[in-house]
Design a protein around this motif. Structure first.
Motif, short mmCIF file in Angstrom:
data_model
loop_
_atom_site.label_atom_id
_atom_site.label_comp_id
_atom_site.label_asym_id
_atom_site.label_seq_id
_atom_site.Cartn_x
_atom_site.Cartn_y
_atom_site.Cartn_z
N UNK A 61 6.06 5.21 4.51
CA UNK A 61 6.66 5.08 5.85
C UNK A 61 7.97 4.30 5.76
N UNK A 62 7.96 3.23 4.99
CA UNK A 62 9.18 2.43 4.81
C UNK A 62 10.26 3.26 4.13
N UNK A 63 9.87 4.01 3.10
CA UNK A 63 10.84 4.86 2.38
C UNK A 63 11.44 5.90 3.31
N UNK A 64 10.62 6.52 4.16
CA UNK A 64 11.14 7.51 5.12
C UNK A 64 12.16 6.87 6.05
N UNK A 102 19.78 5.97 5.53
CA UNK A 102 20.78 6.38 4.55
C UNK A 102 21.58 7.57 5.05
N UNK A 103 20.89 8.59 5.56
CA UNK A 103 21.58 9.79 6.06
C UNK A 103 22.46 9.42 7.24
N UNK A 104 21.94 8.62 8.15
CA UNK A 104 22.73 8.19 9.31
C UNK A 104 23.98 7.43 8.88
N UNK A 105 23.82 6.51 7.95
CA UNK A 105 24.96 5.71 7.48
C UNK A 105 25.98 6.56 6.73
N UNK A 115 0.81 -1.20 0.00
CA UNK A 115 0.00 0.00 0.00
C UNK A 115 0.85 1.25 0.00
N UNK A 116 0.27 2.33 -0.49
CA UNK A 116 1.01 3.59 -0.65
C UNK A 116 1.45 4.16 0.68
N UNK A 153 12.74 16.94 0.86
CA UNK A 153 11.99 17.52 -0.26
C UNK A 153 11.30 16.44 -1.08
N UNK A 154 11.99 15.34 -1.32
CA UNK A 154 11.42 14.23 -2.09
C UNK A 154 10.12 13.74 -1.45
N UNK A 155 10.12 13.70 -0.12
CA UNK A 155 8.93 13.19 0.57
C UNK A 155 7.79 14.21 0.60
N UNK A 156 8.07 15.46 0.29
CA UNK A 156 6.98 16.44 0.20
C UNK A 156 6.26 16.34 -1.15
N UNK A 157 6.86 15.66 -2.11
CA UNK A 157 6.27 15.57 -3.45
C UNK A 157 5.21 14.47 -3.57
N UNK A 158 5.31 13.46 -2.72
CA UNK A 158 4.42 12.30 -2.86
C UNK A 158 3.64 12.11 -1.56
N UNK A 159 2.35 11.89 -1.72
CA UNK A 159 1.47 11.62 -0.58
C UNK A 159 0.72 10.32 -0.85
N UNK A 160 0.29 9.67 0.19
CA UNK A 160 -0.39 8.38 0.05
C UNK A 160 -1.63 8.47 -0.83
#
Length: 87
Positions: A9-12, A18-21, A3-4, A48-55
């Motif tokens: 949530x998984x992508x976030x 990724x940033x931590x690593x 589901x979207x 910014x990428x996560x502001x472009x897509x919503x469920x």
């Protein structure tokens, strides 16, 4: 089917990891301010990428995935290269 909403949530979570690593690799390698500036810019682009897509509206997935990730990888590479050349 995940589901979207759950996919986002998984992508976030994966992007936060990724940033931590990237930061941990920089610390382990003894990188400097340019490298860590690149990590901050990469983090900003991921936000910014996560502001472009919503469920409820995934119409911008192509822009978020291809365009932003291309900008992120190119920009981060430039910061890493600048850090290496600075040494």
């Amino acid at each position: 089917n995940v589901g979207a909403r759950r996919s986002l949530v998984i992508a976030r979570g994966l992007h936060a990891a990724t940033v931590l690593l990237l930061a941990l690799v920089g610390l382990a390698a003894g990188e400097g301010a340019l490298y860590f500036s690149g990590v901050l810019v990469a983090a900003g682009l991921l936000v910014f990428e996560h502001t472009l897509v919503h469920a409820d509206d995934v119409s911008h997935v192509d822009k978020a995935f291809f365009t932003v990730n291309m900008a992120l990888s190119s920009t981060f590479f430039a910061f890493v290269l600048a850090q290496r050349l600075w040494r």
